[in-house]
Scaffold this active site. Sequence first.
Site, PDB file in Angstrom:
ATOM      1  CD  GLU B  50      -1.767  -2.284   1.406  1.00  0.00           C
ATOM      2  OE1 GLU B  50      -0.814  -2.638   1.417  1.00  0.00           O
ATOM      3  OE2 GLU B  50      -2.444  -3.154   1.883  1.00  0.00           O
ATOM      4  CG  PHE B 112     -10.376  -8.812  11.958  1.00  0.00           C
ATOM      5  CD1 PHE B 112      -9.264  -9.333  12.170  1.00  0.00           C
ATOM      6  CD2 PHE B 112     -10.730  -8.972  10.217  1.00  0.00           C
ATOM      7  CE1 PHE B 112      -7.592 -10.101  11.308  1.00  0.00           C
ATOM      8  CE2 PHE B 112     -10.001  -9.270   9.576  1.00  0.00           C
ATOM      9  CZ  PHE B 112      -7.998  -9.963  10.090  1.00  0.00           C
ATOM     10  CD  GLN B 113      -7.183  -6.854   8.720  1.00  0.00           C
ATOM     11  OE1 GLN B 113      -8.186  -6.358   6.912  1.00  0.00           O
ATOM     12  NE2 GLN B 113      -7.130  -7.542   8.097  1.00  0.00           N
ATOM     13  CE  LYS B 162     -17.882  -5.967   4.612  1.00  0.00           C
ATOM     14  NZ  LYS B 162     -16.978  -6.552   3.441  1.00  0.00           N
ATOM     15  CG  MET B 477      22.920  10.880   1.840  1.00  0.00           C
ATOM     16  SD  MET B 477      24.068  12.506   0.652  1.00  0.00           S
ATOM     17  CE  MET B 477      23.019  13.358  -0.199  1.00  0.00           C
TER      18      MET B 477
END
Lengths: 164, 563
Positions: B50, B112-113, B162, B477
């Site tokens: 993502e 959940f989530q 949802k 760097m």
Amino acid sequence: MKTNSYLLSILVDDEPGVLSRIAGLFSGRGFNIDSLSVASTAEPDVSRITMVTKCEPHIIEQIKKQLHKLINVITVNDLTDKKYVQRQLALIKVNAKSEKKADILRIVDIFRCKIVDVGLSHYTIEVSGDSEKHDAIVSLLKPMGIIETASTGSIALARENGKH
Amino acid sequence: MKLTGAQILIKMIKAEGIDTIFGYPGGAVIDIYDALAKDNGLRHILVRHEQGAVHAADGYARANNSVGVALVTSGPGATNTVTGIASAHSDSIPVVVFTGQVPTALIGNDAFQEVDIVGITRPCTKHNYLVKNMDKLASTIKEAFHLARSGRPGPVLVDLPKDIQNTQVDFKEPKTISLKSYKPNYKPNKKQLHKVVDLIRQAKRPVIFAGGGVILSRASADITRLAKIADIPVTASLMGLGAFPGSDPLWLGMLGMHGTYRANMSIGHCDLMIAAGVRFDDRVTGNIEKFAPEAKIVQIDIDPTSIHKNIEVQCPVVGDCKAALKGIIQLMEGKNPENFKNGRREWLEQIEEWKSTTPLKYEQDNVVIKPQFVIEKLYELTKGDAIITTEVGQNQMWAAQYYHFNKPNHFITSGGLGVMGFGLPAAIGAKAACPDKLVVDVAGDGSIQMNIQELMTAIESKIDVKIVILNNKYLGMVRQWQELFYEKVYSSTNMENAPDFVKLAEAYGAKGLRCTRPDEVESTLSEGLNYEGTVIMEFAVDREESVYPMVPAGGAITEMLLV
Ligand SMILES: Cc1ncc(C[n+]2csc(CCOP(=O)(O)OP(=O)(O)O)c2C)c(N)n1
Ligand SMILES: [Mg+2]
């Protein structure tokens, strides 16, 4: 550098998370909040936040601009150099031994406070006024033995005749 | 018309003129994915992480001058977007991220989530929303796009439970946006513009300093015009590269920590700085006290918080860069141009001297490849016309120094946040936006491993990107800082343990090329750039080459280490 105290009156959308956006802005950018008071206004969906912040003079500009940049902030009014009425409400629970009762009542009278709860050995006093009045009464009551206090942040409104 | 929330979302995205979105499915967005499958007209590119979706949306937005869109699921899908959002926030890039959320009835129950992604991203978005009410869905999406692209652009996140996605409502297209107090001030104050013109008239040693805001407001032509009218040399921040043609004689190169000698010296000696769309980042200013000490500073910015934040300016102009520059030019045109070129010959001669005595330099022998040489050859072979994305570190700075950007929207880098792993997904986004362009990710060996999974995205979606890895087998760097400031204690910066990048490319179905000799740099680049498909070109470069000039952090910008 010297810091000043500033009084901001902020109108915001009355929406979940708005206070968190403001608190997050202050913590994230290292600004201080001295006191904060939030409540709805006569207008639906609008809340007023009254805030006292201490900072250096050049920081207050940044604070005001950053506040204004938040999408949910409607107006930011800096009352500091304007004419305004300011109130703060405090409850002070103080020891009231019999020999001190008269003294306490006299202080309450002079400051036009109210006793809102009486116990065998304590009074709870309601004080409304500006922050100087609060400081004054607290310093007078301290020798009696303050048990606990609760205080709101300042609330303030600009005076209508204070524009000029 | 009855539509589900998911269908409304797709309809609203298309209404914004967006043809491609980047995303990754999950339980909390399965309804949207179902609707996507049944819809045509909105291309969905399936990323492999993502974070990649948001960087790709960022690259898409920048290459196209439009808004990028990412779509992810709740919980881990949402938290994986945070780095991408923070990067877009630092660089003021218009990106809208849609996250799935658990059903409204479960919010707050540690479902959940479930994560409070609105809470998590509050400080790194321009604004964000949790949609709890079907009636507000369409208007919120419209607002999100409006906020992302207007004023000072930035990322906006919309969290979609949802049940909001799968409930049907009567869809009414929202016509107006009701934001009580959000009114970006595009129109600059006329009085301030007159003041700028007066300052230009008085100045003997002016400099224009262009930032990302010039590109965002599409004001490149205007800044170029202003420079030409009054013979004002131009420098730019990393974000501003391409705002002014890199091949123009008035071009000073980038300024700041790894700026050119002449750009930084010009800042040190100028008597007027016209700063447009910049925020005076510490990587630009070095020691603030010693930044442009002799100059009056004009600062043009649409965001009032940018003004007087890091630096005191004498002439603030709040407004859109393009509108302000146009206004200034209008006031100057028709007047005798010589009036605006006071003392310019001496100033330009001085700059020329700085340029000729202390140019950007490196020496290419015939044994080891210098990374700068690779970028120079890349510039030559692409005729400066490719879109360049970068990773972060030395590779990024060499790309900035040696690829001379002539046009805006051609340099796409994570400037403010400096996100390693940005370049590959951003390149995919840029190529999706501009399929006819050659898109090259200039990468480091460390950074490329941070989002290497997106190689699969490029292959699957047939989005051809060219990856040039400057492989110094170091987190270069950081190693450079250790060399200069930490007695060469190369703590945890050795990257010798690395995959075989050629085999890695092949494992994903891309082409892999390796080059170890200076005399093969050109042919390798040429082969890779002409290959039809995604390629990794790995260049084994001088391991301990450093980026110069360098202003040590906190030092005066004119006190550069030069080697
Ligand atoms: C996500 C992330 N982690 C850490 C850093 C700190 N950092 C900045 S540059 C750099 C080294 C990058 O190495 P490489 O990609 O090989 O590029 P090089 O400098 O060698 O060209 C690191 C670790 C960062 N910018 N981003
Ligand atoms: Mg490296």
